[in-house]
Design a protein around this motif. Structure first.
Motif, PDB file in Angstrom:
ATOM      1  N   GLU A   1     -11.983  -3.844  -8.761  1.00 33.67           N
ATOM      2  CA  GLU A   1     -13.301  -3.267  -8.504  1.00 33.67           C
ATOM      3  C   GLU A   1     -13.212  -1.759  -8.273  1.00 33.67           C
ATOM      4  N   ILE A   2     -12.184  -1.316  -7.569  1.00 34.73           N
ATOM      5  CA  ILE A   2     -11.993   0.128  -7.368  1.00 34.73           C
ATOM      6  C   ILE A   2     -11.785   0.812  -8.713  1.00 34.73           C
ATOM      7  N   GLY A   3     -10.959   0.200  -9.567  1.00 34.48           N
ATOM      8  CA  GLY A   3     -10.631   0.783 -10.859  1.00 34.48           C
ATOM      9  C   GLY A   3     -11.798   0.870 -11.824  1.00 34.48           C
ATOM     10  N   LYS A   4     -12.855   0.126 -11.573  1.00 31.75           N
ATOM     11  CA  LYS A   4     -14.032   0.158 -12.455  1.00 31.75           C
ATOM     12  C   LYS A   4     -14.890   1.400 -12.243  1.00 31.75           C
ATOM     13  N   LEU A   5     -14.697   2.089 -11.148  1.00 31.72           N
ATOM     14  CA  LEU A   5     -15.553   3.228 -10.821  1.00 31.72           C
ATOM     15  C   LEU A   5     -15.132   4.461 -11.627  1.00 31.72           C
ATOM     16  N   GLU A   6     -16.073   5.026 -12.370  1.00 34.75           N
ATOM     17  CA  GLU A   6     -15.787   6.232 -13.133  1.00 34.75           C
ATOM     18  C   GLU A   6     -15.414   7.364 -12.177  1.00 34.75           C
ATOM     19  N   GLY A   7     -14.394   8.110 -12.528  1.00 38.42           N
ATOM     20  CA  GLY A   7     -13.931   9.192 -11.670  1.00 38.42           C
ATOM     21  C   GLY A   7     -12.796   8.800 -10.755  1.00 38.42           C
ATOM     22  N   VAL A   8     -12.538   7.496 -10.628  1.00 33.05           N
ATOM     23  CA  VAL A   8     -11.358   7.038  -9.891  1.00 33.05           C
ATOM     24  C   VAL A   8     -10.154   7.148 -10.815  1.00 33.05           C
ATOM     25  N   VAL A   9      -9.123   7.826 -10.363  1.00 32.59           N
ATOM     26  CA  VAL A   9      -7.918   8.021 -11.163  1.00 32.59           C
ATOM     27  C   VAL A   9      -6.914   6.904 -10.904  1.00 32.59           C
ATOM     28  N   GLU A  10      -6.671   6.575  -9.640  1.00 36.33           N
ATOM     29  CA  GLU A  10      -5.713   5.527  -9.278  1.00 36.33           C
ATOM     30  C   GLU A  10      -5.926   5.149  -7.826  1.00 36.33           C
ATOM     31  N   HIS A  11      -5.474   3.939  -7.467  1.00 35.40           N
ATOM     32  CA  HIS A  11      -5.558   3.494  -6.073  1.00 35.40           C
ATOM     33  C   HIS A  11      -4.164   3.149  -5.554  1.00 35.40           C
ATOM     34  N   GLY A  12      -4.072   3.035  -4.229  1.00 37.93           N
ATOM     35  CA  GLY A  12      -2.776   2.836  -3.593  1.00 37.93           C
ATOM     36  C   GLY A  12      -2.351   1.403  -3.403  1.00 37.93           C
ATOM     37  N   LEU A  13      -2.994   0.445  -4.084  1.00 37.99           N
ATOM     38  CA  LEU A  13      -2.544  -0.942  -4.056  1.00 37.99           C
ATOM     39  C   LEU A  13      -1.495  -1.136  -5.143  1.00 37.99           C
ATOM     40  N   PHE A  14      -0.268  -1.376  -4.742  1.00 34.25           N
ATOM     41  CA  PHE A  14       0.846  -1.604  -5.671  1.00 34.25           C
ATOM     42  C   PHE A  14       1.162  -3.096  -5.620  1.00 34.25           C
ATOM     43  N   LEU A  15       0.621  -3.823  -6.575  1.00 33.87           N
ATOM     44  CA  LEU A  15       0.602  -5.283  -6.518  1.00 33.87           C
ATOM     45  C   LEU A  15       1.530  -5.892  -7.561  1.00 33.87           C
ATOM     46  N   GLY A  16       2.394  -6.819  -7.119  1.00 31.63           N
ATOM     47  CA  GLY A  16       3.290  -7.498  -8.037  1.00 31.63           C
ATOM     48  C   GLY A  16       4.330  -6.592  -8.658  1.00 31.63           C
ATOM     49  N   MET A  17       4.632  -5.474  -8.040  1.00 34.79           N
ATOM     50  CA  MET A  17       5.544  -4.491  -8.626  1.00 34.79           C
ATOM     51  C   MET A  17       6.942  -4.510  -8.011  1.00 34.79           C
ATOM     52  N   ALA A  18       7.035  -4.710  -6.699  1.00 34.77           N
ATOM     53  CA  ALA A  18       8.338  -4.656  -6.021  1.00 34.77           C
ATOM     54  C   ALA A  18       9.178  -5.875  -6.365  1.00 34.77           C
ATOM     55  N   THR A  19      10.428  -5.660  -6.743  1.00 33.07           N
ATOM     56  CA  THR A  19      11.359  -6.766  -6.953  1.00 33.07           C
ATOM     57  C   THR A  19      12.151  -7.062  -5.689  1.00 33.07           C
ATOM     58  N   SER A  20      12.372  -6.047  -4.865  1.00 28.96           N
ATOM     59  CA  SER A  20      13.051  -6.224  -3.586  1.00 28.96           C
ATOM     60  C   SER A  20      12.501  -5.232  -2.570  1.00 28.96           C
ATOM     61  N   VAL A  21      12.474  -5.644  -1.315  1.00 29.72           N
ATOM     62  CA  VAL A  21      12.059  -4.768  -0.224  1.00 29.72           C
ATOM     63  C   VAL A  21      13.147  -4.805   0.833  1.00 29.72           C
ATOM     64  N   ILE A  22      13.614  -3.631   1.218  1.00 27.86           N
ATOM     65  CA  ILE A  22      14.625  -3.516   2.268  1.00 27.86           C
ATOM     66  C   ILE A  22      13.935  -2.986   3.518  1.00 27.86           C
TER      67      ILE A  22
ATOM     68  N   VAL B   1       0.878  -1.167   0.000  1.00 26.74           N
ATOM     69  CA  VAL B   1       0.000   0.000   0.000  1.00 26.74           C
ATOM     70  C   VAL B   1       0.912   1.212   0.000  1.00 26.74           C
ATOM     71  N   LYS B   2       0.651   2.134  -0.927  1.00 26.50           N
ATOM     72  CA  LYS B   2       1.418   3.370  -1.017  1.00 26.50           C
ATOM     73  C   LYS B   2       0.456   4.535  -1.229  1.00 26.50           C
ATOM     74  N   GLY B   3       0.957   5.726  -0.998  1.00 26.91           N
ATOM     75  CA  GLY B   3       0.188   6.915  -1.322  1.00 26.91           C
ATOM     76  C   GLY B   3      -0.307   7.731  -0.156  1.00 26.91           C
ATOM     77  N   ARG B   4       0.079   7.372   1.073  1.00 29.10           N
ATOM     78  CA  ARG B   4      -0.350   8.204   2.193  1.00 29.10           C
ATOM     79  C   ARG B   4       0.317   9.574   2.145  1.00 29.10           C
ATOM     80  N   GLY B   5       1.396   9.672   1.369  1.00 26.11           N
ATOM     81  CA  GLY B   5       2.027  10.974   1.149  1.00 26.11           C
ATOM     82  C   GLY B   5       1.389  11.743   0.006  1.00 26.11           C
ATOM     83  N   GLY B   6       0.394  11.148  -0.660  1.00 24.35           N
ATOM     84  CA  GLY B   6      -0.358  11.852  -1.687  1.00 24.35           C
ATOM     85  C   GLY B   6       0.183  11.763  -3.097  1.00 24.35           C
ATOM     86  N   ALA B   7       1.232  10.946  -3.327  1.00 24.67           N
ATOM     87  CA  ALA B   7       1.874  10.909  -4.648  1.00 24.67           C
ATOM     88  C   ALA B   7       1.603   9.612  -5.395  1.00 24.67           C
TER      89      ALA B   7
END
Length: 276
Positions: free
Chosen positions: A243-264, A139-145
């Protein structure tokens, strides 16, 4: 509508030995770690974040196009990149910032900046996270970016996430803190209600994010953010994201899934590197 449910599972943070290897595979994640030498004074959380960020920066090579993350932990990485450029230890790199704040920081450090328009292929992105689950989903985006972060990090060949151990969760949404959704300003209340109702059976609360002045928080792209608060962690983040992405007017959500290759992950006893 896809079926959405929640689950909890155990997670154990382990500490072992060094180098950071990055690769994109579908194999189960593995962990390698390095320890912080005994200190006469305990390291602060910022000290550990800085240590982890510097470890991530070790993966940067001359000639790379870099995604520069946003947030307190990512800022340490940007600082380190600036120092290495100034000392001549790093050269021939360019960065793509994920927010206006990061752009200002990078420019002040003399980091050359470009845009996705001219550099659509990114070698490596380094950023923080608000939640990290055992599968390295985020989950990302609590900083608004979140919108710019996702645009940049989705096209990165390698994506290193740097966080402290308070960000570890058994399932996304498990911290009870905000999972952001960026929406257009037009009829934002309509989408707040729809987002709340989408997860109503799971006790989800939805709130418009406001700034310190009490007014609606406006993102770098002139949108609003609706923060979702879950009482239990999501079992199927991919279904929730669809399901979130199906809603008109939603630009993006903070679920970043299958994207990280490494986490420190920086913790009280050291820094763990988890890779796929």
């Amino acid at each position: 509508m896809a079926s959405l449910s929640f689950v909890s599972s155990s997670h154990h943070l382990t500490l072992r030995t060094p180098p950071l290897t990055l690769r994109k595979t579908s194999s189960p994640r593995t962990s390698v770690s390095f320890s912080v030498k005994a200190q006469s004074v305990a390291l602060s959380q910022d000290d550990l974040k800085k240590l982890a960020a510097e470890k991530a920066v070790e993966a940067i090579k001359p000639g790379m196009v870099l995604g520069l993350g946003t947030g307190s932990t990512a800022a340490f990485a940007v600082d380190q990149i600036g120092k290495l450029l100034a000392s001549g230890q790093l050269h021939d790199i360019v960065g793509i910032p994920t927010s206006k704040r990061t752009e200002e920081q990078a420019r002040s450090l003399g980091i050359p900046l470009v845009a996705l328009d001219t550099h659509p292929r990114i070698d490596l992105a380094i950023d923080g996270a608000d939640e990290v689950d055992p599968n390295l989903d985020l989950v990302k985006g609590r900083g608004g970016a979140l919108l710019r972060e996702k645009m940049v990090e989705a096209v990165a060949e390698k994506f290193i996430v740097v966080a402290d151990d308070t960000k570890l969760v058994k399932g996304l949404g498990g911290s009870g803190l905000a999972m952001p959704v960026e929406v257009v300003q037009f009829c934002w209340k309509f989408n707040l209600i729809r987002l709340r109702d989408l997860f109503k059976e799971f006790g989800c609360d939805a709130k418009l994010r406001v700034g310190g002045d009490g007014e609606a928080y406006v993102t770098d792209n002139s949108n609003y953010i609706i923060d979702l608060y879950f009482k239990e962690p999501l079992k199927d983040g991919f279904a929730a994201g669809r399901e979130i992405g199906k809603l008109e007017g939603v630009v993006e959500h903070g679920l970043f899934l299958g994207m990280a290759t490494s986490v420190i992950i920086a913790g009280k006893n050291g820094v763990e590197v988890m890779s796929k």
